[in-house]
Design a protein around this motif. Structure first.
Motif, PDB file in Angstrom:
ATOM      1  N   ASP A 269     -37.001 -22.220  29.184  1.00 36.26           N
ATOM      2  CA  ASP A 269     -37.784 -23.349  29.698  1.00 36.26           C
ATOM      3  C   ASP A 269     -39.253 -22.958  29.763  1.00 36.26           C
ATOM      4  O   ASP A 269     -39.602 -21.885  30.280  1.00 36.26           O
ATOM      5  CB  ASP A 269     -37.302 -23.754  31.086  1.00 36.26           C
ATOM      6  CG  ASP A 269     -35.904 -24.355  31.048  1.00 36.26           C
ATOM      7  OD1 ASP A 269     -35.566 -24.995  30.046  1.00 36.26           O
ATOM      8  OD2 ASP A 269     -35.145 -24.145  32.029  1.00 36.26           O
ATOM      9  N   LEU A 270     -40.122 -23.841  29.256  1.00 39.28           N
ATOM     10  CA  LEU A 270     -41.547 -23.578  29.291  1.00 39.28           C
ATOM     11  C   LEU A 270     -42.058 -23.787  30.717  1.00 39.28           C
ATOM     12  O   LEU A 270     -41.691 -24.759  31.387  1.00 39.28           O
ATOM     13  CB  LEU A 270     -42.278 -24.526  28.330  1.00 39.28           C
ATOM     14  CG  LEU A 270     -43.717 -24.172  27.976  1.00 39.28           C
ATOM     15  CD1 LEU A 270     -43.743 -22.867  27.192  1.00 39.28           C
ATOM     16  CD2 LEU A 270     -44.335 -25.293  27.127  1.00 39.28           C
ATOM     17  N   SER A 271     -42.849 -22.887  31.191  1.00 41.55           N
ATOM     18  CA  SER A 271     -43.363 -22.964  32.561  1.00 41.55           C
ATOM     19  C   SER A 271     -44.273 -24.188  32.710  1.00 41.55           C
ATOM     20  O   SER A 271     -44.899 -24.658  31.740  1.00 41.55           O
ATOM     21  CB  SER A 271     -44.143 -21.696  32.913  1.00 41.55           C
ATOM     22  OG  SER A 271     -43.298 -20.580  32.843  1.00 41.55           O
ATOM     23  N   SER A 272     -44.374 -24.687  33.932  1.00 38.09           N
ATOM     24  CA  SER A 272     -45.193 -25.863  34.230  1.00 38.09           C
ATOM     25  C   SER A 272     -46.656 -25.571  33.917  1.00 38.09           C
ATOM     26  O   SER A 272     -47.166 -24.490  34.194  1.00 38.09           O
ATOM     27  CB  SER A 272     -45.037 -26.237  35.701  1.00 38.09           C
ATOM     28  OG  SER A 272     -45.874 -27.308  36.037  1.00 38.09           O
ATOM     29  N   GLY A 273     -47.336 -26.573  33.320  1.00 38.67           N
ATOM     30  CA  GLY A 273     -48.757 -26.436  33.018  1.00 38.67           C
ATOM     31  C   GLY A 273     -49.028 -26.011  31.598  1.00 38.67           C
ATOM     32  O   GLY A 273     -50.192 -25.915  31.189  1.00 38.67           O
ATOM     33  N   TYR A 274     -47.978 -25.728  30.838  1.00 35.91           N
ATOM     34  CA  TYR A 274     -48.155 -25.316  29.444  1.00 35.91           C
ATOM     35  C   TYR A 274     -47.528 -26.346  28.516  1.00 35.91           C
ATOM     36  O   TYR A 274     -46.535 -27.009  28.844  1.00 35.91           O
ATOM     37  CB  TYR A 274     -47.496 -23.956  29.192  1.00 35.91           C
ATOM     38  CG  TYR A 274     -48.156 -22.812  29.936  1.00 35.91           C
ATOM     39  CD1 TYR A 274     -49.316 -22.215  29.429  1.00 35.91           C
ATOM     40  CD2 TYR A 274     -47.617 -22.350  31.124  1.00 35.91           C
ATOM     41  CE1 TYR A 274     -49.907 -21.169  30.110  1.00 35.91           C
ATOM     42  CE2 TYR A 274     -48.207 -21.293  31.802  1.00 35.91           C
ATOM     43  CZ  TYR A 274     -49.350 -20.704  31.294  1.00 35.91           C
ATOM     44  OH  TYR A 274     -49.946 -19.676  31.967  1.00 35.91           O
ATOM     45  N   THR A 313     -48.452 -13.629  28.269  1.00 39.20           N
ATOM     46  CA  THR A 313     -47.254 -13.107  27.603  1.00 39.20           C
ATOM     47  C   THR A 313     -46.164 -14.154  27.655  1.00 39.20           C
ATOM     48  O   THR A 313     -46.213 -15.094  28.464  1.00 39.20           O
ATOM     49  CB  THR A 313     -46.747 -11.828  28.291  1.00 39.20           C
ATOM     50  OG1 THR A 313     -46.354 -12.159  29.630  1.00 39.20           O
ATOM     51  CG2 THR A 313     -47.798 -10.740  28.298  1.00 39.20           C
ATOM     52  N   LEU A 314     -45.177 -13.979  26.805  1.00 41.78           N
ATOM     53  CA  LEU A 314     -44.037 -14.890  26.843  1.00 41.78           C
ATOM     54  C   LEU A 314     -43.304 -14.783  28.179  1.00 41.78           C
ATOM     55  O   LEU A 314     -42.676 -15.737  28.631  1.00 41.78           O
ATOM     56  CB  LEU A 314     -43.085 -14.581  25.681  1.00 41.78           C
ATOM     57  CG  LEU A 314     -43.619 -14.931  24.275  1.00 41.78           C
ATOM     58  CD1 LEU A 314     -42.628 -14.469  23.220  1.00 41.78           C
ATOM     59  CD2 LEU A 314     -43.859 -16.427  24.168  1.00 41.78           C
ATOM     60  N   ALA A 315     -43.410 -13.626  28.800  1.00 42.42           N
ATOM     61  CA  ALA A 315     -42.780 -13.462  30.108  1.00 42.42           C
ATOM     62  C   ALA A 315     -43.398 -14.398  31.131  1.00 42.42           C
ATOM     63  O   ALA A 315     -42.710 -14.931  32.012  1.00 42.42           O
ATOM     64  CB  ALA A 315     -42.915 -12.006  30.568  1.00 42.42           C
ATOM     65  N   SER A 316     -44.718 -14.639  31.014  1.00 45.58           N
ATOM     66  CA  SER A 316     -45.393 -15.480  32.012  1.00 45.58           C
ATOM     67  C   SER A 316     -45.283 -16.965  31.696  1.00 45.58           C
ATOM     68  O   SER A 316     -45.362 -17.794  32.593  1.00 45.58           O
ATOM     69  CB  SER A 316     -46.874 -15.090  32.109  1.00 45.58           C
ATOM     70  OG  SER A 316     -47.524 -15.275  30.861  1.00 45.58           O
ATOM     71  N   ILE A 317     -45.063 -17.311  30.442  1.00 42.79           N
ATOM     72  CA  ILE A 317     -45.049 -18.745  30.111  1.00 42.79           C
ATOM     73  C   ILE A 317     -43.637 -19.313  29.973  1.00 42.79           C
ATOM     74  O   ILE A 317     -43.472 -20.540  30.018  1.00 42.79           O
ATOM     75  CB  ILE A 317     -45.853 -19.033  28.831  1.00 42.79           C
ATOM     76  CG1 ILE A 317     -45.164 -18.415  27.604  1.00 42.79           C
ATOM     77  CG2 ILE A 317     -47.283 -18.545  28.971  1.00 42.79           C
ATOM     78  CD1 ILE A 317     -45.820 -18.807  26.301  1.00 42.79           C
ATOM     79  N   CYS A 318     -42.611 -18.419  29.837  1.00 39.62           N
ATOM     80  CA  CYS A 318     -41.263 -18.984  29.704  1.00 39.62           C
ATOM     81  C   CYS A 318     -40.180 -18.127  30.372  1.00 39.62           C
ATOM     82  O   CYS A 318     -38.992 -18.434  30.237  1.00 39.62           O
ATOM     83  CB  CYS A 318     -40.913 -19.204  28.234  1.00 39.62           C
ATOM     84  SG  CYS A 318     -40.777 -17.694  27.274  1.00 39.62           S
TER      85      CYS A 318
END
Length: 553
Positions: A269-274, A313-318
């Motif tokens: 899931d893509l994090s909120s705000g992206y 990083t992908l860790a922070s956005i998903c």
């Protein structure tokens, strides 16, 4: 003088001897393993005043005329084959001999010769020898075979030094087996998380040092019963991650130690705000809540609008695990806001039967003849190499890990998988630390075992016994000990196994004296009366002599 005077004196002497024997018996009524004695009287040579004559045709024969000269002590017999009752002491080094067909004796040595005893009250002396508590005489037996420590060499008996320096500790053993067991539930949030369901295995190397290996169990496709297991860390007792140091110092791939490369495609899931828009060439345009734009390359690398590496990083956005290795970013689904990423890890796939819930294979390995499904951790790469911590501990052995006892069931979202040292029997290949002796035990066949705090039980020797053709012919030497005589039979210097004829050694017990007080007091009464009667013989004989002397007056 009258013969009756001397007969009376002989009677007094023999009854006195019998009284001495009775007194000795009674005084030893509480002496451990004491054997009572009894006396047997015999008459003294007769004086013949007239020989017997034979019959003729006209006259019958006559018997000899004989007058007895009194009584003497014919024999003193030890009731050595009669066992005393058992007295419980609770001391593991107190032993009672239980005889079946023959009378058995412990063999003890006084420093110059072997002696024999039934008194099994023993202790460990200052030199670690098994010895008699009363005299300190050393208990003799057989030693352990140096080439096979599980067997006894039945040779000439020697002192049993069961607590010598070499016996005080038990050698450690390297762990060579481990077993995973329990239920793995696909709905367990730990199993579905990026870090996985963590399990720890404590194991030992050949020197007794302990280590902790950490594994992560993750779901790959719960519907198809596919999971993975990864080795994440190996810590020493000081909490140093030896696995990380080993891989870093040698450049060795983790798959050479445990696992193989596993690729996995997952939707995140893509994090909120992206937001993401696909671009030509397999790249993706990423926009954050401040309208800043970034480019996500096909390999997962993120750059800013100027083409420089970004802190994103992908860790922070998903929510991708920070230690995951990205193989490719495969697409973005605008309808549900998920990004599909293929990652690679080093581990093994575990395949479960979706109908039965039992495991089918681990790393491609199926059930062996014994039903185990095993993988090997820590291969021979851990050989001599002074540049890395794990290799410096070359005493670590390969560990075969059995997964056959794992199950894939619905357990309410809770997994119960555990991993333990040893094969499925719980003992084989478990490994052990250095053991310190915690106690001694003696089996019914006289074998002495040492118990150690690492769970080991080690054979230390065996108590031998002696048997004699005529045990009653042994000579009492005091201190509850006997010695061979010409009429007892010889000791061959080797002895026999007490269990050879069904006899046994019972620990925590002592053999009591076999003195029967009721019989002794009865004998005391008859002996007293016999002594009195013989004294009357002397008194009456003296009166008769007095009358004879008075004829002169």
């Amino acid at each position: 003088m009258m013969r009756s005077l001397f007969s009376g004196v002989a009677g007094l002497k023999t009854h006195q001897t019998k009284m001495d024997v009775i007194g000795n018996n009674i005084s030893n009524v509480n002496t451990v393993a004491f054997k009572s004695s009894s006396t047997t009287f015999s008459d003294i040579m007769y004086q013949t005043t007239s020989q017997a004559s034979g019959a003729t045709e006209s006259r019958g024969g006559t018997n000899a005329k004989q007058i007895g000269l009194g009584v003497t002590n014919g024999a003193t017999k030890i009731s050595i084959t009669s066992s005393g009752a058992a007295q419980s002491t609770g001391d593991a080094l107190d032993i009672r001999l239980s005889d079946t067909n023959s009378t058995n004796f412990f063999i003890v040595n006084n420093g110059s010769e072997n002696m024999f005893t039934r008194a099994g009250s023993f202790y460990i002396d200052g030199n670690g020898n098994l010895a008699m508590t009363t005299t300190g005489y050393l208990v003799m037996g057989w030693q352990v075979d140096e080439n096979d420590p599980t067997t006894i060499v039945r040779d000439t008996v020697s002192a049993l030094r069961v607590m010598q320096a070499g016996n005080l500790t038990s050698a450690p053993e390297a762990t060579t087996n481990a077993t995973f067991s329990g239920v793995l539930d696909k709905n367990d949030t730990n199993v579905t998380s990026s870090s996985g369901y963590t399990r720890s295995l404590t194991f030992y190397d050949n020197l007794g040092y302990s280590y902790t290996a950490k594994f992560a169990l993750k779901v790959s496709d719960g519907t198809k019963g596919v999971y993975s297991i990864e080795l994440t860390n190996v810590y020493d007792s000081d909490n140093n991650d030896l696995l990380a140091s080993y891989l870093s110092n040698t450049g060795t791939d983790l798959s050479d130690i445990f696992g193989e490369t596993i690729t996995k495609q997952t939707e995140y899931d893509l994090s909120s705000g992206y937001s993401i828009v696909a671009q030509a060439g397999g790249t993706y345009l990423l926009t954050d809540s401040s309208s800043n734009t970034y480019t996500i390359a096909a390999n997962g690398a993120i750059t800013d609008s100027s083409g420089n590496a970004s802190s994103l990083t992908l860790a922070s956005i998903c929510g991708l695990s920070s230690d995951a290795t990205v193989v490719s970013v495969d697409g973005y689904n605008e309808s549900n806001g998920t990004i599909t990423i293929t990652t690679s890890t080093v581990g093994y796939n575990l395949q479960f039967d979706t109908k039965e819930g039992t495991i089918v294979s681990a790393g491609g390995n199926t059930a062996a003849d014994d039903g185990s499904i095993s993988l090997t951790m820590l291969s021979s790469l851990l050989g001599p190499n002074t540049t890395n911590p794990l290799a410096q501990n070359a005493a670590i052995a390969d560990i075969s890990i059995d997964f056959s006892e794992m199950l894939n069931y619905d357990n309410g979202g809770t997994s119960t998988v555990t991993v333990a040292r040893g094969a499925s029997d719980g003992t084989t290949g478990a490994g052990k630390k250095l053991g310190t002796m915690t106690g001694l035990s003696i089996q019914t066949d006289g074998k002495i075992y040492g118990s150690y705090d690492n769970g080991n039980t080690v054979l230390l020797g065996q108590i031998a016994v002696a048997q004699f053709a005529n045990a009653s012919g042994l000579e009492e030497k005091g201190d509850n000990c006997y010695q061979t005589t010409l009429n007892s039979g010889e000791f061959d210097g080797i002895g026999i196994d007490v269990s050879a004829d069904g006899s046994s050694m019972n620990t925590g017990q002592l053999e009591m004296s076999n003195v029967d007080l009721s019989a002794e007091f009865t004998d005391m009464i008859t002996t007293q009366r016999g002594f009195q009667a013989n004294s009357r013989i002397i008194t009456v004989s003296d009166t008769l002599l007095e009358e004879l002397i008075n004829l002169k007056r």
